[in-house]
Design a protein around this motif. Structure first.
Motif, mmCIF file in Angstrom:
data_model
loop_
_atom_site.group_PDB
_atom_site.id
_atom_site.type_symbol
_atom_site.label_atom_id
_atom_site.label_comp_id
_atom_site.label_asym_id
_atom_site.label_seq_id
_atom_site.Cartn_x
_atom_site.Cartn_y
_atom_site.Cartn_z
ATOM 1 N N ARG A 200 1.733 1.682 -11.333
ATOM 2 C CA ARG A 200 2.121 0.721 -10.294
ATOM 3 C C ARG A 200 0.948 0.521 -9.339
ATOM 4 O O ARG A 200 0.276 1.487 -8.975
ATOM 5 N N LEU A 201 0.740 -0.720 -8.948
ATOM 6 C CA LEU A 201 -0.309 -1.034 -7.986
ATOM 7 C C LEU A 201 0.255 -2.027 -6.980
ATOM 8 O O LEU A 201 0.865 -3.037 -7.368
ATOM 9 N N ALA B 296 -7.805 -13.318 -4.588
ATOM 10 C CA ALA B 296 -7.790 -11.891 -4.929
ATOM 11 C C ALA B 296 -6.495 -11.510 -5.638
ATOM 12 O O ALA B 296 -6.500 -10.721 -6.595
ATOM 13 N N GLU B 297 -5.385 -12.064 -5.188
ATOM 14 C CA GLU B 297 -4.105 -11.798 -5.852
ATOM 15 C C GLU B 297 -4.172 -12.209 -7.330
ATOM 16 O O GLU B 297 -3.753 -11.460 -8.221
ATOM 17 N N ARG B 298 -4.682 -13.419 -7.573
ATOM 18 C CA ARG B 298 -4.764 -13.917 -8.962
ATOM 19 C C ARG B 298 -5.699 -13.047 -9.795
ATOM 20 O O ARG B 298 -5.413 -12.753 -10.975
ATOM 21 N N ALA B 299 -6.810 -12.632 -9.204
ATOM 22 C CA ALA B 299 -7.772 -11.810 -9.936
ATOM 23 C C ALA B 299 -7.170 -10.457 -10.302
ATOM 24 O O ALA B 299 -7.382 -9.938 -11.407
ATOM 25 N N VAL B 300 -6.399 -9.876 -9.386
ATOM 26 C CA VAL B 300 -5.755 -8.585 -9.663
ATOM 27 C C VAL B 300 -4.683 -8.749 -10.729
ATOM 28 O O VAL B 300 -4.598 -7.952 -11.680
ATOM 29 N N ARG B 301 -3.863 -9.796 -10.605
ATOM 30 C CA ARG B 301 -2.797 -10.004 -11.592
ATOM 31 C C ARG B 301 -3.357 -10.254 -12.987
ATOM 32 O O ARG B 301 -2.713 -9.956 -13.991
ATOM 33 N N ALA B 302 -4.566 -10.818 -13.068
ATOM 34 C CA ALA B 302 -5.163 -11.096 -14.378
ATOM 35 C C ALA B 302 -5.452 -9.823 -15.146
ATOM 36 O O ALA B 302 -5.430 -9.814 -16.386
ATOM 37 N N THR C 18 2.280 -5.447 -7.652
ATOM 38 C CA THR C 18 3.144 -6.007 -6.611
ATOM 39 C C THR C 18 2.260 -6.473 -5.464
ATOM 40 O O THR C 18 1.410 -5.719 -4.985
ATOM 41 N N VAL C 19 2.456 -7.710 -5.019
ATOM 42 C CA VAL C 19 1.681 -8.255 -3.910
ATOM 43 C C VAL C 19 2.563 -8.303 -2.666
ATOM 44 O O VAL C 19 3.674 -8.844 -2.708
ATOM 45 N N VAL C 20 2.074 -7.707 -1.590
ATOM 46 C CA VAL C 20 2.741 -7.786 -0.294
ATOM 47 C C VAL C 20 1.864 -8.666 0.592
ATOM 48 O O VAL C 20 0.812 -8.246 1.056
ATOM 49 N N ARG C 21 2.286 -9.900 0.775
ATOM 50 C CA ARG C 21 1.503 -10.889 1.512
ATOM 51 C C ARG C 21 2.018 -10.933 2.948
ATOM 52 O O ARG C 21 3.144 -11.359 3.201
ATOM 53 N N ALA C 22 1.183 -10.495 3.888
ATOM 54 C CA ALA C 22 1.651 -10.250 5.255
ATOM 55 C C ALA C 22 1.060 -11.227 6.261
ATOM 56 O O ALA C 22 -0.063 -11.701 6.126
ATOM 57 N N ALA C 23 1.827 -11.463 7.305
ATOM 58 C CA ALA C 23 1.379 -12.224 8.463
ATOM 59 C C ALA C 23 0.648 -11.275 9.426
ATOM 60 O O ALA C 23 0.381 -10.110 9.101
ATOM 61 N N TRP C 24 0.320 -11.779 10.638
ATOM 62 C CA TRP C 24 -0.311 -10.931 11.656
ATOM 63 C C TRP C 24 0.604 -9.772 11.996
ATOM 64 O O TRP C 24 1.820 -9.926 12.111
ATOM 65 N N PHE C 25 0.026 -8.586 12.162
ATOM 66 C CA PHE C 25 0.802 -7.382 12.455
ATOM 67 C C PHE C 25 1.170 -7.325 13.943
ATOM 68 O O PHE C 25 0.330 -7.602 14.813
ATOM 69 N N ASN C 26 2.385 -6.872 14.227
ATOM 70 C CA ASN C 26 2.730 -6.522 15.610
ATOM 71 C C ASN C 26 1.738 -5.510 16.178
ATOM 72 O O ASN C 26 1.335 -5.576 17.346
ATOM 73 N N ASP D 50 9.896 0.965 -10.352
ATOM 74 C CA ASP D 50 9.412 -0.064 -11.275
ATOM 75 C C ASP D 50 10.079 -1.415 -11.074
ATOM 76 O O ASP D 50 9.559 -2.444 -11.541
ATOM 77 N N ARG D 51 11.214 -1.464 -10.398
ATOM 78 C CA ARG D 51 11.926 -2.733 -10.231
ATOM 79 C C ARG D 51 11.127 -3.746 -9.422
ATOM 80 O O ARG D 51 11.411 -4.940 -9.475
ATOM 81 N N HIS D 52 10.112 -3.287 -8.675
ATOM 82 C CA HIS D 52 9.319 -4.195 -7.852
ATOM 83 C C HIS D 52 8.061 -4.692 -8.574
ATOM 84 O O HIS D 52 7.292 -5.476 -8.010
ATOM 85 N N GLY D 53 7.844 -4.227 -9.792
ATOM 86 C CA GLY D 53 6.650 -4.603 -10.529
ATOM 87 C C GLY D 53 6.563 -6.114 -10.750
ATOM 88 O O GLY D 53 7.533 -6.756 -11.149
ATOM 89 N N GLY D 54 5.406 -6.683 -10.481
ATOM 90 C CA GLY D 54 5.176 -8.102 -10.674
ATOM 91 C C GLY D 54 5.699 -9.001 -9.580
ATOM 92 O O GLY D 54 5.524 -10.224 -9.640
ATOM 93 N N GLU D 55 6.314 -8.429 -8.537
ATOM 94 C CA GLU D 55 6.889 -9.241 -7.467
ATOM 95 C C GLU D 55 5.826 -9.649 -6.446
ATOM 96 O O GLU D 55 4.841 -8.936 -6.212
ATOM 97 N N LEU D 56 6.064 -10.804 -5.823
ATOM 98 C CA LEU D 56 5.311 -11.235 -4.662
ATOM 99 C C LEU D 56 6.266 -11.225 -3.478
ATOM 100 O O LEU D 56 7.243 -11.982 -3.453
ATOM 101 N N TYR D 57 5.997 -10.334 -2.518
ATOM 102 C CA TYR D 57 6.820 -10.254 -1.315
ATOM 103 C C TYR D 57 6.020 -10.816 -0.144
ATOM 104 O O TYR D 57 5.045 -10.206 0.303
#
Length: 281
Positions: A89-90, A104-110, A116-124, A169-176
Motif C-alpha cells: 500500500r502506498l 505527480a499523482e498520474r506518474a505514481v499511479r502509472a 491511494t491519493v489524499v488530495r488536500a486543501a490548505w491545512f488549519n 486494502d479497501r482504500h487501494g486505488g482511491e482518490l480522496y
C-alpha cells in the motif's frame, strides 16, 4: 494485524500525526528522514532500498511540495522502488488545485496503480505549526490574498484518512479529495482564531511583491518559488468548493475550523486574552 509502515516526512505537519495514529494502533513505524536510524533522503536514491526493506505500506509526503519542478519524476521513482520492494500500500499526499501535484499523482499511479491519493486543501495547522504562527502570535497576519474562500482542512482528518488507507486494502486505488466542511476567507479564519483566544488579531491583505520582500532570508529558492506559486496561482478561487473525501474514507464529517481554533487555543499554542474561557479537548 500489525503492519510495518514507512512514513516519509514523519516530523512534518501530516506525517507526525500519521505516525502517532499508526503507533497508537500497534503498527511499527519507520520514520523516513535523513536522521533516522535507517536513513531516507529524497536527494539520494541509494538510501531508498534500505528504508523500504520489509515495509508493508508507505506514506509519501514530498518536501517542499509536489508542485516543485521535478517532483513528479522523483515520487514516481520512489513508488516504483516501493513496488519492487514488495510494498502493498502506498499513500501519496497531494495538493488540491495544483497541476504539478496532479502530474505527480498520474506518474505514481502509472507505476503503483493501487496507490491511494489524499488530495488536500490548505491545512488549519498552518496557523499553529507553520509559517502563519509567528504572525498570529504577533497579532497581525498579513498575506497576499483577498476575499477568495478556501476549504481549510484539519491535519488530524488528513492523518485519519491516511492511516486508514495505509492499513486497509479497501482504500487501494482511491482518490480522496479532503476539505473542511466550510469555505472561509483567510480573514475569516483569522477572526475565528481571535474569537477562540479572546485576543485582537488583525488580518491585512498585501500585494504579492510586498509579501515576498518580507520573506525570511533562510527560505530556500524552492520554498520562495512555492510561496509565490501558491499565492499567485492556486489561491485564485479554483478551490472554493467543498469535497467529500473525509466522509467517503471515514464515514464521518470533517472537523470545522472553529473547533480546531478552540482546541488549539486550549493547548497553549496561542496566547489567550485575560479571563477568556478556553475549551480544552
Amino acid at each position: 494485524m500489525s503492519q510495518n509502515v514507512l512514513v516519509i516526512g514523519a516530523t512534518g505537519k501530516t506525517g507526525r500525526h500519521v505516525a502517532e495514529r499508526l503507533t497508537a494502533a500497534g503498527h511499527r513505524v519507520r520514520p523516513g528522514s535523513r536522521s533516522a536510524a535507517v536513513p531516507f533522503d529524497w536527494a539520494d536514491p541509494t538510501t531508498w532500498s534500505a528504508a523500504l526493506a520489509g515495509v508493508d505500506a508507505c506514506y509519501v509526503a514530498y518536501y517542499p511540495d509536489l508542485a516543485v519542478p521535478g517532483a513528479a519524476q522523483t515520487v514516481a521513482e520512489l513508488a516504483a522502488a516501493a513496488g519492487r520492494a514488495g510494498v502493498r500500500r502506498l499513500v501519496l499526499l497531494s495538493g488540491r488545485g495544483e497541476p504539478g501535484a496532479e502530474a505527480a499523482e498520474r506518474a505514481v499511479r502509472a507505476v503503483f496503480p493501487v496507490a491511494t491519493v489524499v488530495r488536500a486543501a490548505w491545512f488549519n495547522q498552518n496557523f499553529s505549526e507553520g509559517h502563519f504562527l509567528g504572525p498570529v502570535l504577533a497579532g497581525t497576519v498579513a498575506l497576499p490574498v483577498g476575499d477568495v474562500r478556501e476549504p481549510f482542512v484539519d491535519a488530524d482528518d488528513i492523518a485519519d484518512v491516511a492511516a486508514a488507507a495505509l492499513t486497509d486494502d479497501r482504500h487501494g486505488g482511491e482518490l480522496y479529495e479532503v476539505t473542511g466542511p466550510q469555505l472561509l476567507t483567510f480573514g475569516e479564519a483569522v477572526a475565528e482564531i481571535a474569537a477562540a483566544t479572546g485576543r485582537a488579531i488583525d488580518f491585512v491583505p498585501l500585494r504579492l511583491p510586498d509579501y515576498l520582500a518580507l520573506a525570511p532570508v533562510e527560505l530556500s529558492a524552492d520554498e520562495l518559488w512555492l510561496v509565490e506559486h501558491l499565492f499567485r496561482e492556486v489561491l485564485d478561487g479554483r478551490n472554493a468548493r467543498l469535497a467529500d473525501g473525509v466522509q467517503r474514507a471515514l464515514g464521518r464529517p470533517p472537523r470545522d475550523f472553529a473547533a480546531y481554533a478552540r482546541a488549539t487555543a486550549g493547548t497553549g499554542a496561542w496566547p489567550t486574552g485575560a479571563g477568556q474561557p478556553v475549551e480544552h479537548r
